[in-house]
Design a protein around this motif. Structure first.
Motif, mmCIF file in Angstrom:
data_model
loop_
_atom_site.group_PDB
_atom_site.id
_atom_site.type_symbol
_atom_site.label_atom_id
_atom_site.label_comp_id
_atom_site.label_asym_id
_atom_site.label_seq_id
_atom_site.Cartn_x
_atom_site.Cartn_y
_atom_site.Cartn_z
ATOM 1 N N ALA A 262 0.820 -1.209 0.000
ATOM 2 C CA ALA A 262 0.000 0.000 0.000
ATOM 3 C C ALA A 262 0.853 1.258 0.000
ATOM 4 O O ALA A 262 0.544 2.234 -0.693
ATOM 5 N N VAL A 263 1.942 1.253 0.768
ATOM 6 C CA VAL A 263 2.795 2.441 0.837
ATOM 7 C C VAL A 263 3.545 2.648 -0.480
ATOM 8 O O VAL A 263 3.667 3.786 -0.961
ATOM 9 N N VAL A 264 4.050 1.568 -1.079
ATOM 10 C CA VAL A 264 4.723 1.707 -2.374
ATOM 11 C C VAL A 264 3.740 2.221 -3.418
ATOM 12 O O VAL A 264 4.078 3.074 -4.255
ATOM 13 N N GLY A 265 2.493 1.723 -3.379
ATOM 14 C CA GLY A 265 1.474 2.235 -4.281
ATOM 15 C C GLY A 265 1.167 3.694 -4.024
ATOM 16 O O GLY A 265 0.998 4.487 -4.969
ATOM 17 N N PHE A 266 1.123 4.075 -2.761
ATOM 18 C CA PHE A 266 0.886 5.470 -2.386
ATOM 19 C C PHE A 266 1.979 6.376 -2.941
ATOM 20 O O PHE A 266 1.706 7.441 -3.506
ATOM 21 N N LEU A 267 3.238 5.935 -2.794
ATOM 22 C CA LEU A 267 4.361 6.731 -3.288
ATOM 23 C C LEU A 267 4.364 6.806 -4.815
ATOM 24 O O LEU A 267 4.707 7.837 -5.398
ATOM 25 N N ALA A 268 3.981 5.692 -5.466
ATOM 26 C CA ALA A 268 3.984 5.674 -6.929
ATOM 27 C C ALA A 268 2.880 6.550 -7.508
ATOM 28 O O ALA A 268 3.073 7.238 -8.512
ATOM 29 N N LEU B 111 -2.169 6.093 6.895
ATOM 30 C CA LEU B 111 -3.508 5.605 6.569
ATOM 31 C C LEU B 111 -3.446 4.607 5.415
ATOM 32 O O LEU B 111 -4.127 3.572 5.438
ATOM 33 N N ALA B 112 -2.615 4.904 4.410
ATOM 34 C CA ALA B 112 -2.455 3.964 3.291
ATOM 35 C C ALA B 112 -1.894 2.634 3.790
ATOM 36 O O ALA B 112 -2.367 1.555 3.393
ATOM 37 N N ALA B 113 -0.895 2.692 4.667
ATOM 38 C CA ALA B 113 -0.318 1.460 5.213
ATOM 39 C C ALA B 113 -1.340 0.700 6.043
ATOM 40 O O ALA B 113 -1.418 -0.535 5.987
#
Length: 351
Positions: free
Chosen positions: A117-123, A141-143
Protein backbone atom coordinates in the motif's frame (compact mmCIF):
# COMPACT_ATOMS: atom_id res chain seq x y z
CA UNK A 1 4.68 -11.83 50.37
CA UNK A 2 1.84 -11.82 47.84
CA UNK A 3 2.87 -12.06 44.22
CA UNK A 4 -0.08 -10.02 42.94
CA UNK A 5 -1.24 -6.59 44.03
CA UNK A 6 -4.50 -4.87 43.11
CA UNK A 7 -4.25 -1.44 41.51
CA UNK A 8 -7.17 0.91 40.83
CA UNK A 9 -7.19 3.91 38.50
CA UNK A 10 -9.58 6.73 37.55
CA UNK A 11 -11.60 6.64 40.75
CA UNK A 12 -11.96 2.83 40.82
CA UNK A 13 -13.28 2.86 37.26
CA UNK A 14 -10.37 0.69 36.11
CA UNK A 15 -8.67 -2.01 38.17
CA UNK A 16 -6.07 -4.68 37.48
CA UNK A 17 -3.83 -7.18 39.21
CA UNK A 18 -0.13 -6.32 39.06
CA UNK A 19 2.40 -9.15 39.08
CA UNK A 20 5.22 -7.77 41.24
CA UNK A 21 7.87 -10.06 39.75
CA UNK A 22 6.82 -9.18 36.22
CA UNK A 23 6.83 -5.47 37.10
CA UNK A 24 10.43 -5.74 38.34
CA UNK A 25 11.51 -7.51 35.16
CA UNK A 26 9.75 -4.91 32.98
CA UNK A 27 11.57 -2.19 34.93
CA UNK A 28 14.90 -3.91 34.20
CA UNK A 29 13.95 -4.13 30.52
CA UNK A 30 13.20 -0.40 30.56
CA UNK A 31 16.65 0.38 31.98
CA UNK A 32 18.17 -1.92 29.35
CA UNK A 33 16.32 0.09 26.70
CA UNK A 34 17.76 3.32 28.13
CA UNK A 35 21.29 1.87 27.95
CA UNK A 36 20.79 0.84 24.30
CA UNK A 37 19.38 4.29 23.53
CA UNK A 38 22.40 6.09 25.01
CA UNK A 39 24.87 3.77 23.27
CA UNK A 40 23.07 4.28 19.97
CA UNK A 41 23.40 8.04 20.38
CA UNK A 42 27.12 7.73 21.16
CA UNK A 43 28.26 5.30 18.46
CA UNK A 44 28.50 5.84 14.72
CA UNK A 45 30.90 7.23 12.15
CA UNK A 46 31.42 10.05 14.66
CA UNK A 47 31.97 8.55 18.11
CA UNK A 48 30.96 10.49 21.20
CA UNK A 49 31.74 9.92 24.85
CA UNK A 50 28.85 8.48 26.87
CA UNK A 51 29.16 11.32 29.37
CA UNK A 52 29.03 13.84 26.53
CA UNK A 53 25.83 12.22 25.25
CA UNK A 54 24.22 12.40 28.70
CA UNK A 55 25.21 16.06 28.99
CA UNK A 56 23.73 16.72 25.55
CA UNK A 57 20.44 15.11 26.60
CA UNK A 58 20.07 17.66 29.41
CA UNK A 59 21.00 20.65 27.23
CA UNK A 60 24.79 20.62 27.60
CA UNK A 61 27.51 19.72 25.12
CA UNK A 62 28.86 21.74 22.24
CA UNK A 63 26.87 22.83 19.22
CA UNK A 64 28.53 20.04 17.23
CA UNK A 65 27.50 17.44 19.85
CA UNK A 66 23.90 18.65 19.73
CA UNK A 67 23.95 18.57 15.93
CA UNK A 68 25.15 14.95 15.88
CA UNK A 69 22.79 13.73 18.61
CA UNK A 70 19.60 15.70 17.92
CA UNK A 71 19.76 16.20 14.15
CA UNK A 72 21.57 13.12 12.85
CA UNK A 73 20.86 10.31 15.32
CA UNK A 74 17.87 11.10 17.52
CA UNK A 75 15.18 10.91 14.77
CA UNK A 76 16.30 7.48 13.54
CA UNK A 77 16.69 6.20 17.11
CA UNK A 78 13.17 7.27 18.04
CA UNK A 79 11.79 5.85 14.79
CA UNK A 80 13.54 2.53 15.46
CA UNK A 81 12.12 2.53 18.98
CA UNK A 82 8.55 3.32 17.90
CA UNK A 83 8.61 0.90 14.97
CA UNK A 84 10.05 -1.92 17.08
CA UNK A 85 7.54 -1.39 19.86
CA UNK A 86 4.63 -1.27 17.40
CA UNK A 87 5.63 -4.43 15.53
CA UNK A 88 6.32 -6.34 18.74
CA UNK A 89 2.99 -5.31 20.29
CA UNK A 90 1.14 -6.29 17.10
CA UNK A 91 2.88 -9.67 17.15
CA UNK A 92 1.93 -10.33 20.76
CA UNK A 93 -1.70 -9.39 20.01
CA UNK A 94 -1.87 -11.76 17.03
CA UNK A 95 -0.20 -14.65 18.86
CA UNK A 96 -2.56 -14.30 21.82
CA UNK A 97 -5.69 -13.77 19.73
CA UNK A 98 -5.28 -16.76 17.42
CA UNK A 99 -3.41 -18.87 20.00
CA UNK A 100 -0.66 -19.54 17.50
CA UNK A 101 3.04 -19.09 18.37
CA UNK A 102 3.85 -18.68 14.66
CA UNK A 103 1.58 -15.67 14.16
CA UNK A 104 3.33 -12.38 13.50
CA UNK A 105 2.66 -9.36 11.27
CA UNK A 106 5.17 -10.38 8.60
CA UNK A 107 4.46 -14.13 8.61
CA UNK A 108 0.70 -13.74 8.03
CA UNK A 109 1.03 -10.95 5.48
CA UNK A 110 0.18 -7.75 7.39
CA UNK A 111 3.61 -6.21 6.84
CA UNK A 112 3.58 -7.14 3.14
CA UNK A 113 0.10 -5.64 2.74
CA UNK A 114 1.18 -2.40 4.38
CA UNK A 115 4.35 -2.31 2.27
CA UNK A 116 2.40 -2.78 -0.97
CA UNK A 117 0.00 0.00 0.00
CA UNK A 118 2.80 2.44 0.84
CA UNK A 119 4.72 1.71 -2.37
CA UNK A 120 1.47 2.24 -4.28
CA UNK A 121 0.89 5.47 -2.39
CA UNK A 122 4.36 6.73 -3.29
CA UNK A 123 3.98 5.67 -6.93
CA UNK A 124 0.56 7.28 -7.39
CA UNK A 125 1.08 10.51 -5.49
CA UNK A 126 4.67 11.35 -6.51
CA UNK A 127 5.50 13.62 -9.42
CA UNK A 128 8.40 13.38 -11.85
CA UNK A 129 10.68 15.15 -9.36
CA UNK A 130 9.99 12.43 -6.74
CA UNK A 131 8.02 14.88 -4.59
CA UNK A 132 4.77 13.89 -2.92
CA UNK A 133 1.75 15.74 -4.28
CA UNK A 134 -0.25 15.08 -1.09
CA UNK A 135 0.58 15.37 2.60
CA UNK A 136 2.81 12.66 4.07
CA UNK A 137 0.27 12.49 6.92
CA UNK A 138 -1.82 10.23 4.62
CA UNK A 139 0.95 7.64 4.37
CA UNK A 140 0.14 5.82 7.66
CA UNK A 141 -3.51 5.61 6.57
CA UNK A 142 -2.45 3.96 3.29
CA UNK A 143 -0.32 1.46 5.21
CA UNK A 144 -3.19 0.78 7.63
CA UNK A 145 -5.59 0.08 4.76
CA UNK A 146 -3.08 -2.26 3.10
CA UNK A 147 -2.51 -4.18 6.33
CA UNK A 148 -6.29 -4.33 6.95
CA UNK A 149 -6.97 -5.80 3.50
CA UNK A 150 -4.24 -8.41 4.03
CA UNK A 151 -5.65 -9.31 7.47
CA UNK A 152 -9.17 -9.65 6.07
CA UNK A 153 -7.98 -11.89 3.22
CA UNK A 154 -6.00 -14.13 5.59
CA UNK A 155 -8.90 -14.45 8.01
CA UNK A 156 -11.46 -15.28 5.30
CA UNK A 157 -9.32 -17.82 3.45
CA UNK A 158 -8.10 -19.50 6.65
CA UNK A 159 -11.60 -19.92 8.10
CA UNK A 160 -13.01 -23.43 7.88
CA UNK A 161 -15.09 -24.36 10.93
CA UNK A 162 -12.61 -22.31 12.91
CA UNK A 163 -9.02 -21.18 12.50
CA UNK A 164 -6.35 -23.85 12.26
CA UNK A 165 -2.91 -22.57 13.35
CA UNK A 166 -1.09 -24.29 10.46
CA UNK A 167 -3.72 -23.16 7.93
CA UNK A 168 -3.44 -19.58 9.17
CA UNK A 169 0.32 -19.57 8.68
CA UNK A 170 0.16 -21.18 5.23
CA UNK A 171 -2.57 -18.80 4.02
CA UNK A 172 -0.64 -15.88 5.50
CA UNK A 173 2.52 -16.88 3.64
CA UNK A 174 0.50 -17.06 0.43
CA UNK A 175 -1.09 -13.63 0.97
CA UNK A 176 2.34 -12.19 1.79
CA UNK A 177 3.69 -13.59 -1.49
CA UNK A 178 0.84 -12.00 -3.44
CA UNK A 179 1.42 -8.64 -1.75
CA UNK A 180 5.14 -8.84 -2.45
CA UNK A 181 4.38 -9.55 -6.11
CA UNK A 182 2.14 -6.47 -6.23
CA UNK A 183 4.91 -4.43 -4.63
CA UNK A 184 7.44 -5.67 -7.19
CA UNK A 185 5.05 -4.81 -10.03
CA UNK A 186 4.62 -1.27 -8.71
CA UNK A 187 8.39 -0.91 -8.50
CA UNK A 188 8.85 -2.15 -12.08
CA UNK A 189 6.28 0.14 -13.67
CA UNK A 190 7.53 3.16 -11.70
CA UNK A 191 10.67 5.23 -12.31
CA UNK A 192 13.98 3.51 -11.62
CA UNK A 193 14.83 5.83 -8.72
CA UNK A 194 11.52 4.83 -7.08
CA UNK A 195 12.41 1.16 -7.47
CA UNK A 196 15.87 1.57 -5.94
CA UNK A 197 14.52 3.58 -3.01
CA UNK A 198 11.56 1.26 -2.43
CA UNK A 199 13.75 -1.86 -2.48
CA UNK A 200 15.89 -0.59 0.40
CA UNK A 201 12.85 0.70 2.26
CA UNK A 202 10.93 -2.60 1.96
CA UNK A 203 13.85 -4.41 3.61
CA UNK A 204 13.33 -2.17 6.61
CA UNK A 205 15.47 0.83 7.45
CA UNK A 206 15.29 4.01 9.51
CA UNK A 207 18.07 5.71 7.57
CA UNK A 208 17.08 9.19 6.41
CA UNK A 209 14.23 9.58 8.90
CA UNK A 210 13.53 13.17 9.95
CA UNK A 211 11.77 14.82 12.89
CA UNK A 212 8.61 15.45 10.88
CA UNK A 213 8.08 11.72 10.34
CA UNK A 214 8.77 10.99 14.01
CA UNK A 215 6.17 13.55 15.13
CA UNK A 216 3.61 11.94 12.81
CA UNK A 217 4.22 8.37 14.01
CA UNK A 218 4.71 9.08 17.74
CA UNK A 219 1.12 10.04 18.69
CA UNK A 220 -0.29 7.27 16.47
CA UNK A 221 1.91 4.53 17.95
CA UNK A 222 1.73 5.69 21.58
CA UNK A 223 -2.05 5.98 21.49
CA UNK A 224 -2.50 2.50 20.01
CA UNK A 225 -0.02 0.98 22.47
CA UNK A 226 -1.95 2.44 25.41
CA UNK A 227 -5.27 1.19 24.00
CA UNK A 228 -3.75 -2.26 23.46
CA UNK A 229 -2.61 -2.39 27.08
CA UNK A 230 -6.05 -1.32 28.31
CA UNK A 231 -7.62 -4.14 26.27
CA UNK A 232 -5.11 -6.72 27.52
CA UNK A 233 -7.72 -8.60 29.56
CA UNK A 234 -9.59 -9.42 26.34
CA UNK A 235 -6.53 -11.20 24.96
CA UNK A 236 -6.09 -13.14 28.20
CA UNK A 237 -9.62 -14.51 28.10
CA UNK A 238 -9.44 -15.33 24.37
CA UNK A 239 -6.39 -17.50 25.02
CA UNK A 240 -8.73 -19.85 26.93
CA UNK A 241 -10.58 -20.66 23.70
CA UNK A 242 -13.79 -19.34 22.16
CA UNK A 243 -16.18 -21.56 24.14
CA UNK A 244 -14.78 -20.70 27.55
CA UNK A 245 -14.51 -17.01 26.62
CA UNK A 246 -18.15 -16.89 25.48
CA UNK A 247 -19.31 -18.73 28.61
CA UNK A 248 -17.43 -16.17 30.68
CA UNK A 249 -19.47 -13.40 29.04
CA UNK A 250 -16.89 -12.15 26.55
CA UNK A 251 -18.03 -10.74 23.20
CA UNK A 252 -15.42 -12.71 21.31
CA UNK A 253 -16.09 -11.57 17.75
CA UNK A 254 -16.33 -7.89 18.68
CA UNK A 255 -13.17 -8.08 20.78
CA UNK A 256 -11.36 -9.93 18.00
CA UNK A 257 -12.36 -7.22 15.54
CA UNK A 258 -10.96 -4.51 17.83
CA UNK A 259 -7.74 -6.45 18.36
CA UNK A 260 -7.25 -6.95 14.62
CA UNK A 261 -7.77 -3.21 14.09
CA UNK A 262 -5.17 -2.48 16.76
CA UNK A 263 -2.64 -4.89 15.24
CA UNK A 264 -3.13 -3.54 11.72
CA UNK A 265 -2.93 0.05 12.98
CA UNK A 266 0.35 -0.64 14.78
CA UNK A 267 1.81 -2.45 11.78
CA UNK A 268 0.62 0.23 9.36
CA UNK A 269 2.24 3.04 11.34
CA UNK A 270 5.54 1.21 11.69
CA UNK A 271 5.75 0.11 8.05
CA UNK A 272 4.73 3.55 6.76
CA UNK A 273 7.98 5.12 7.99
CA UNK A 274 10.41 2.31 8.88
CA UNK A 275 9.60 -0.15 6.10
CA UNK A 276 9.08 -3.89 6.34
CA UNK A 277 11.36 -4.73 9.27
CA UNK A 278 10.80 -8.45 9.54
CA UNK A 279 10.46 -10.97 12.37
CA UNK A 280 10.41 -8.45 15.23
CA UNK A 281 6.74 -9.26 15.82
CA UNK A 282 7.66 -12.96 15.97
CA UNK A 283 10.75 -12.88 18.18
CA UNK A 284 9.93 -10.19 20.75
CA UNK A 285 6.73 -11.81 22.16
CA UNK A 286 8.49 -15.16 22.54
CA UNK A 287 11.41 -13.55 24.33
CA UNK A 288 9.03 -11.58 26.56
CA UNK A 289 6.99 -14.70 27.35
CA UNK A 290 10.09 -16.41 28.70
CA UNK A 291 10.84 -13.41 30.91
CA UNK A 292 7.45 -12.30 32.31
CA UNK A 293 5.08 -15.17 31.50
CA UNK A 294 2.01 -15.30 29.28
CA UNK A 295 -0.29 -12.82 31.06
CA UNK A 296 -0.91 -10.20 28.38
CA UNK A 297 -0.92 -7.26 30.80
CA UNK A 298 2.78 -7.91 31.43
CA UNK A 299 3.55 -9.53 28.08
CA UNK A 300 2.57 -6.49 25.98
CA UNK A 301 4.87 -3.89 27.62
CA UNK A 302 7.71 -6.42 27.85
CA UNK A 303 7.30 -7.30 24.16
CA UNK A 304 7.21 -3.62 23.21
CA UNK A 305 10.40 -2.86 25.13
CA UNK A 306 12.22 -5.86 23.65
CA UNK A 307 10.99 -4.97 20.15
CA UNK A 308 12.27 -1.42 20.52
CA UNK A 309 15.66 -2.72 21.67
CA UNK A 310 15.88 -5.25 18.82
CA UNK A 311 15.33 -2.64 16.10
CA UNK A 312 17.63 -0.08 17.74
CA UNK A 313 20.41 -2.67 18.10
CA UNK A 314 19.89 -3.82 14.50
CA UNK A 315 20.09 -0.21 13.28
CA UNK A 316 23.18 0.42 15.44
CA UNK A 317 24.95 -2.63 14.00
CA UNK A 318 23.92 -1.70 10.48
CA UNK A 319 25.41 1.79 10.65
CA UNK A 320 28.60 0.98 12.60
CA UNK A 321 29.80 -2.51 11.68
CA UNK A 322 30.27 -1.94 7.94
CA UNK A 323 31.38 1.71 7.80
CA UNK A 324 31.27 3.65 5.53
CA UNK A 325 28.37 1.52 4.24
CA UNK A 326 25.00 1.34 6.00
CA UNK A 327 23.09 -1.94 6.09
CA UNK A 328 19.29 -1.77 6.62
CA UNK A 329 18.13 -2.87 10.06
CA UNK A 330 15.72 -5.36 8.48
CA UNK A 331 18.65 -7.42 7.18
CA UNK A 332 19.78 -8.25 10.71
CA UNK A 333 16.31 -8.89 12.14
CA UNK A 334 15.57 -11.22 9.22
CA UNK A 335 18.93 -12.96 9.61
CA UNK A 336 18.03 -13.86 13.19
CA UNK A 337 14.28 -14.23 12.78
CA UNK A 338 14.15 -16.57 9.76
CA UNK A 339 16.03 -19.45 11.45
CA UNK A 340 13.97 -18.87 14.59
CA UNK A 341 10.75 -19.14 12.56
CA UNK A 342 11.92 -22.45 11.03
CA UNK A 343 12.64 -23.74 14.54
CA UNK A 344 9.18 -22.71 15.76
CA UNK A 345 7.52 -24.27 12.71
CA UNK A 346 9.35 -27.55 13.32
CA UNK A 347 8.46 -27.54 17.02
CA UNK A 348 4.78 -26.80 16.25
CA UNK A 349 4.68 -29.64 13.72
CA UNK A 350 6.18 -32.06 16.26
CA UNK A 351 3.54 -31.09 18.87
Amino acid sequence: MKRYETRRLFGDQFSFLMDKQAAKKITLLFFGLIIVFVMSAALGDIKLNLLTVLQTFVGGGTDFDQLVVYSFRMPRMLMALLAGMSLAAAGSILQGMVRNPLASPDIIGLTAGASAAVVGFLAIFSNESNILTVSIHWQPLAAFLGASLAALAVYLFAWKDGISPVRLVLIGIGIAAVMQAITTLLMIVGPIHHAAKANIWITGTVNGVNWREVTILAPWAITLLIIAWLLSRHVNIQELGDELAINAGAKVEWQRFLLILLATGLVGGAVAFAGGIGFVGLMAPHMARRIVGSSFGALLPASALIGGMLVMVADLIGRTLFLPLEVPAGVFTAGIGAPYFIYLLFRTKQS
